[in-house]
Design a protein around this motif. Structure first.
Motif, short mmCIF file in Angstrom:
data_model
loop_
_atom_site.label_atom_id
_atom_site.label_comp_id
_atom_site.label_asym_id
_atom_site.label_seq_id
_atom_site.Cartn_x
_atom_site.Cartn_y
_atom_site.Cartn_z
N ALA A 137 0.83 -1.21 0.00
CA ALA A 137 0.00 0.00 0.00
C ALA A 137 0.87 1.26 0.00
N PHE A 138 1.97 1.23 0.74
CA PHE A 138 2.87 2.38 0.77
C PHE A 138 3.46 2.66 -0.60
N PHE A 139 3.94 1.61 -1.28
CA PHE A 139 4.52 1.82 -2.60
C PHE A 139 3.46 2.19 -3.64
N CYS A 140 2.25 1.69 -3.47
CA CYS A 140 1.16 2.11 -4.36
C CYS A 140 0.86 3.59 -4.16
N THR A 141 0.92 4.06 -2.92
CA THR A 141 0.69 5.47 -2.65
C THR A 141 1.76 6.33 -3.32
N LEU A 142 2.97 5.83 -3.37
CA LEU A 142 4.05 6.59 -3.99
C LEU A 142 3.95 6.64 -5.51
N PHE A 143 3.54 5.55 -6.15
CA PHE A 143 3.69 5.44 -7.59
C PHE A 143 2.38 5.42 -8.38
N TRP A 183 -3.38 7.19 0.17
CA TRP A 183 -3.62 6.97 1.59
C TRP A 183 -2.86 8.00 2.40
N SER A 184 -3.48 8.45 3.49
CA SER A 184 -2.81 9.36 4.41
C SER A 184 -2.31 8.56 5.61
N ALA A 236 -14.13 1.40 3.50
CA ALA A 236 -13.80 1.80 2.13
C ALA A 236 -15.00 2.41 1.40
N VAL A 237 -16.13 1.75 1.43
CA VAL A 237 -17.26 2.21 0.61
C VAL A 237 -18.56 2.38 1.38
N GLY A 238 -18.66 1.92 2.61
CA GLY A 238 -19.86 2.14 3.41
C GLY A 238 -21.06 1.30 3.01
#
Length: 96
Positions: free
Chosen positions: A22-28, A34-35, A85-87
């Motif tokens: 998830a961290f690398f997806c946030t970067l690229f 994601w915060s 995520a979507v409620g």
């Protein structure tokens, strides 16, 4: 001192790898943003689930009971994750 079994390491490596992905997806990836609170909530959910599963696996229960408890815990994780995520249930902490 208690030593870690290979299964314990594997159980806790899966959430770490998911958070790293998830961290690398946030970067690229453009739409993946994601915060820090998102990562904290995901870490609590994933490592909490891993801890409960580890506790159940190391308990003295029968194999069938372990499968039922672990399945219930994973189902709860999935439902909470989808709600955030979507409620799907329309709760106050729902996403989107």
């Amino acid at each position: 001192m208690k030593t870690l079994k290979p299964t314990n390491i594997l159980i806790f490596a899966v959430p770490a790898l998911l958070l790293a992905a998830a961290f690398f997806c946030t970067l690229f990836i453009q739409g993946f943003n994601w915060s820090l609170p998102d990562f904290m909530i995901a870490a609590i959910l994933l490592f909490g689930t891993a801890g409960v599963i580890n506790w159940v696996i190391n308990s003295e229960k029968t194999l069938a009971v372990k499968f039922i408890i672990c399945g219930t815990v994973i189902l709860a994780l999935i439902l909470i994750w989808i709600e955030l995520a979507v409620g799907i249930f329309g709760s106050p902490f729902a996403g989107s």
